[in-house]
Design a protein around this motif. Structure first.
Motif, PDB file in Angstrom:
ATOM      1  N   GLY A  61      -8.617 -15.678  -9.108  1.00 33.95           N
ATOM      2  CA  GLY A  61      -9.031 -14.310  -8.526  1.00 33.95           C
ATOM      3  C   GLY A  61     -10.356 -14.366  -8.671  1.00 33.95           C
ATOM      4  N   ARG A  62     -10.730 -13.213  -8.053  1.00 32.84           N
ATOM      5  CA  ARG A  62     -12.409 -12.879  -8.031  1.00 32.84           C
ATOM      6  C   ARG A  62     -12.788 -12.080  -9.571  1.00 32.84           C
ATOM      7  N   PRO A  63     -14.109 -11.998 -10.091  1.00 36.97           N
ATOM      8  CA  PRO A  63     -14.161 -11.357 -11.000  1.00 36.97           C
ATOM      9  C   PRO A  63     -14.135  -9.672 -10.937  1.00 36.97           C
ATOM     10  N   PRO A  64     -13.977  -9.190 -12.020  1.00 38.02           N
ATOM     11  CA  PRO A  64     -13.549  -7.521 -12.032  1.00 38.02           C
ATOM     12  C   PRO A  64     -14.806  -6.972 -11.432  1.00 38.02           C
ATOM     13  N   MET A  65     -14.744  -5.640 -10.842  1.00 39.15           N
ATOM     14  CA  MET A  65     -15.818  -4.816 -10.390  1.00 39.15           C
ATOM     15  C   MET A  65     -16.142  -3.827 -11.407  1.00 39.15           C
ATOM     16  N   SER A  66     -17.276  -3.166 -11.606  1.00 43.19           N
ATOM     17  CA  SER A  66     -17.417  -2.114 -12.178  1.00 43.19           C
ATOM     18  C   SER A  66     -17.080  -0.808 -11.421  1.00 43.19           C
ATOM     19  N   LEU A  67     -16.343   0.215 -12.371  1.00 43.18           N
ATOM     20  CA  LEU A  67     -15.842   1.283 -11.699  1.00 43.18           C
ATOM     21  C   LEU A  67     -16.756   2.430 -12.772  1.00 43.18           C
ATOM     22  N   THR A  68     -17.438   3.132 -11.730  1.00 38.52           N
ATOM     23  CA  THR A  68     -18.438   4.102 -12.063  1.00 38.52           C
ATOM     24  C   THR A  68     -18.061   5.342 -11.464  1.00 38.52           C
ATOM     25  N   PRO A  69     -18.291   6.782 -12.059  1.00 36.66           N
ATOM     26  CA  PRO A  69     -18.070   8.002 -11.067  1.00 36.66           C
ATOM     27  C   PRO A  69     -18.996   7.961  -9.882  1.00 36.66           C
ATOM     28  N   GLU A  70     -19.738   7.206  -9.756  1.00 33.02           N
ATOM     29  CA  GLU A  70     -20.490   6.953  -8.465  1.00 33.02           C
ATOM     30  C   GLU A  70     -19.880   5.878  -7.659  1.00 33.02           C
ATOM     31  N   VAL A  71     -19.115   5.134  -7.960  1.00 31.19           N
ATOM     32  CA  VAL A  71     -18.409   4.155  -7.191  1.00 31.19           C
ATOM     33  C   VAL A  71     -17.138   4.709  -6.429  1.00 31.19           C
ATOM     34  N   VAL A  72     -16.577   5.570  -7.557  1.00 30.64           N
ATOM     35  CA  VAL A  72     -15.132   6.151  -7.023  1.00 30.64           C
ATOM     36  C   VAL A  72     -15.421   7.608  -6.656  1.00 30.64           C
ATOM     37  N   GLU A  73     -16.517   7.994  -6.361  1.00 32.78           N
ATOM     38  CA  GLU A  73     -16.939   9.536  -5.943  1.00 32.78           C
ATOM     39  C   GLU A  73     -16.011   9.959  -4.778  1.00 32.78           C
ATOM     40  N   ASN A  74     -15.771   9.096  -3.729  1.00 35.63           N
ATOM     41  CA  ASN A  74     -15.349   9.397  -2.448  1.00 35.63           C
ATOM     42  C   ASN A  74     -14.195   8.697  -1.920  1.00 35.63           C
ATOM     43  N   ILE A  75     -13.690   7.737  -2.903  1.00 36.57           N
ATOM     44  CA  ILE A  75     -12.540   6.925  -2.500  1.00 36.57           C
ATOM     45  C   ILE A  75     -11.279   7.370  -2.261  1.00 36.57           C
ATOM     46  N   HIS A  76     -11.031   8.624  -2.752  1.00 39.24           N
ATOM     47  CA  HIS A  76      -9.830   9.462  -2.602  1.00 39.24           C
ATOM     48  C   HIS A  76      -9.447   9.955  -1.281  1.00 39.24           C
ATOM     49  N   LEU A 107       0.878  -1.123  -0.094  1.00 37.99           N
ATOM     50  CA  LEU A 107      -0.058   0.114   0.008  1.00 37.99           C
ATOM     51  C   LEU A 107       0.890   1.259   0.002  1.00 37.99           C
ATOM     52  N   SER A 108       0.404   2.262  -0.608  1.00 36.64           N
ATOM     53  CA  SER A 108       0.721   3.642  -0.570  1.00 36.64           C
ATOM     54  C   SER A 108      -0.204   4.423  -0.544  1.00 36.64           C
ATOM     55  N   PRO A 109      -0.238   5.919   0.178  1.00 36.50           N
ATOM     56  CA  PRO A 109      -1.094   6.936   0.063  1.00 36.50           C
ATOM     57  C   PRO A 109      -1.209   7.484  -1.304  1.00 36.50           C
ATOM     58  N   GLY A 110      -2.457   7.333  -1.811  1.00 38.80           N
ATOM     59  CA  GLY A 110      -2.906   7.790  -2.995  1.00 38.80           C
ATOM     60  C   GLY A 110      -3.214   6.903  -4.041  1.00 38.80           C
ATOM     61  N   ILE A 111      -3.360   5.565  -3.970  1.00 32.35           N
ATOM     62  CA  ILE A 111      -3.787   4.660  -4.841  1.00 32.35           C
ATOM     63  C   ILE A 111      -5.253   4.826  -5.333  1.00 32.35           C
ATOM     64  N   ASN A 112      -6.045   5.223  -4.221  1.00 40.21           N
ATOM     65  CA  ASN A 112      -7.535   5.378  -4.552  1.00 40.21           C
ATOM     66  C   ASN A 112      -7.534   6.693  -5.381  1.00 40.21           C
ATOM     67  N   ASN A 113      -6.667   7.686  -5.121  1.00 42.82           N
ATOM     68  CA  ASN A 113      -6.809   8.739  -6.141  1.00 42.82           C
ATOM     69  C   ASN A 113      -6.560   8.572  -7.479  1.00 42.82           C
ATOM     70  N   VAL A 114      -5.493   7.655  -7.576  1.00 39.52           N
ATOM     71  CA  VAL A 114      -5.160   7.499  -8.974  1.00 39.52           C
ATOM     72  C   VAL A 114      -6.189   6.776  -9.758  1.00 39.52           C
ATOM     73  N   VAL A 115      -6.891   5.746  -8.865  1.00 44.17           N
ATOM     74  CA  VAL A 115      -7.952   4.997  -9.614  1.00 44.17           C
ATOM     75  C   VAL A 115      -9.178   5.926  -9.708  1.00 44.17           C
ATOM     76  N   ARG A 116      -9.430   6.869  -9.171  1.00 40.44           N
ATOM     77  CA  ARG A 116     -10.632   7.835  -9.240  1.00 40.44           C
ATOM     78  C   ARG A 116     -10.398   8.665 -10.358  1.00 40.44           C
ATOM     79  N   THR A 117      -9.041   9.128 -10.547  1.00 39.14           N
ATOM     80  CA  THR A 117      -8.857  10.048 -11.470  1.00 39.14           C
ATOM     81  C   THR A 117      -8.827   9.341 -13.012  1.00 39.14           C
TER      82      THR A 117
END
Length: 437
Positions: free
Chosen positions: A128-143, A89-99
């Protein structure tokens, strides 16, 4: 560290999936000075080494400037993109995913983005597990949260298997967020894609809290880590000063590079010894660390010692094998130093109290602070622009504060190290005075 001038220009040539004939949907300009942000020209370059002395020839090596292109390779309506996060882990991974998600969907009009679950394992349906859908709503607050919404793991999967999976899912862009091990994996995927003649772009986004990726002056998460490490050093200083001959001992991240340790020491200003992997740690003898620590305590009655996890490994019993990412396993220099300090000072008749701090996992799991959030935005958008333009088998780098494209064949396997002749290390020695004791 001075740049390696043994590269050839061909080592900086970036692979492409083909001719770019699609007009970019981005509302940018090609006319400088018209008040609108401009597209990046395909022939825009960044000098590899901009420094020179008067009268010297300028080094002609250059890297491709990252940024949005006016003509792109992919028709956005036909793109299905995937994002995978690997390693520690590293701070900022979710930020990158969101952007990445927001840039693809909102600005390019890509209809579907998916997240690969738990690292490269998610590219192998057998484990592995199946992929998850990434929508603007899903990533809205993850950062606002640390960690990664996608999960992570270490270790590669067979390139044949992962490419089969990409094809079966209709994925034609893959973003790989991770360090050197991750990017070796992404290169293997890109090689297999090219072998099959497929039109799948593979783009790496560098992630390492240790800040040791070559061609990248600063990686996201580093500033946040330094800020939190500074707090730990300050607390260790309080503990050390509160008792006679108190020693505050802090172990920080840095397997093979001492950037976090050195930078945090400077930020705090309270450390008296900074021990990093790049420089040998001599414990015993009149000029060894333990004798210097004793003299420091006799003079000032307290001391703060900050050590990187990879320092002094030659003093410890080697641990066989490597982790799933291929990193050699490290023995614990922190507990070892604590025991050595206590036993040495006891034998010397110097009573002491050693307080040991190891904030590593607490730091890794933090959300990104402002500086890193901004850097995440830059890396993520540059990665999207590179992928949409059909560039592949590359890493987004940061060179002279410009984002660049670096072929994975050139960037993987190289590790950035703290230069003992650098301003950073000279400043550390000036601040701590550790060579004077």
């Amino acid at each position: 560290m001075a740049p390696n001038l043994n590269f050839t220009q061909s080592q900086f040539d970036v692979a492409s999936l083909g001719q770019c004939n699609v007009e970019s949907p981005l509302q940018l300009s090609t006319v400088p000075g018209d008040g609108r942000c401009d597209f990046t020209f395909d022939d825009a370059r960044i000098l590899y080494e901009p420094r020179f002395r008067t009268g010297e020839a300028i080094c002609p090596l250059s890297l491709e400037h990252a940024g949005p292109r006016q003509k792109i390779f992919f028709d956005p309506a036909k793109v299905k993109a995937a994002i995978v996060t690997c390693g520690g882990l590293s701070p900022g991974i979710n930020n990158v995913v969101r952007t990445v998600v927001l840039e693809l969907i909102h600005n390019y009009g890509v209809p579907q983005v998916v997240g690969i679950r738990f690292g490269y394992e998610g590219l192998n349906p057998a484990v592995g597990r199946p992929p998850m859908s990434l929508t603007p709503e899903v990533v809205e607050n993850i950062h606002h949260h640390g960690g990664t919404i996608l999960g992570t793991s270490r270790g590669p999967q067979e390139a044949n298997t992962t490419v089969d999976f990409l094809v079966s899912q209709g994925i034609n862009i893959l973003f790989c967020i991770g360090g050197d091990g991750t990017q070796r994996g992404s290169h293997a995927i890109a090689v297999e894609v090219a072998r099959r003649g497929l039109k799948i772009a593979v783009v790496g986004i560098p992630k390492t809290i240790d800040n040791d990726i070559e061609f990248c002056y600063t990686t996201f998460g580093f500033a946040t880590a330094v800020a939190e490490a500074e707090v730990a050093i300050d607390r260790a200083h309080v503990e050390a000063k509160s008792v006679d001959n108190g020693v505050g001992l802090v172990k920080l991240m840095g397997r093979e590079a001492g950037f976090i340790t050195a930078t945090a020491v400077l930020a705090s200003g309270e450390a008296n010894f900074c021990l990093v992997p790049e420089l040998p740690l001599e414990l015993h003898g009149p000029h060894g660390f333990l004798a210097k620590l004793k003299r420091r305590l006799q003079a000032r009655s307290h001391a703060v010692v900050v050590v990187a996890e990879g320092a002094g490994q030659h003093l410890l019993k080697e641990i066989a094998g490597a982790d799933a990412s291929g990193n050699r396993r490290l023995a614990d220099i922190g507990y070892f130093l604590k025991e050595q300090i206590e036993s040495y000072l006891k034998a010397e008749g110097v009573p002491t109290s050693v307080k040991y701090f190891d904030p590593s996992y607490l730091i890794r799991s933090l959300p990104a602070e402002a500086v890193d959030s901004l850097l995440c935005e830059r890396f993520a958008r540059a990665a999207v622009h590179a992928a949409m333009s059909g560039r592949t088998d590359l890493l987004i780098g940061l060179w002279h504060n410009h984002l660049i494209h670096v072929p994975l064949t050139t960037s993987t396997g190289l590790k950035k190290r703290l230069d003992p002749e650098s301003e950073l290390w000279t400043s550390v020695l000036s601040l701590t005075g550790q060579e004077k004791w």
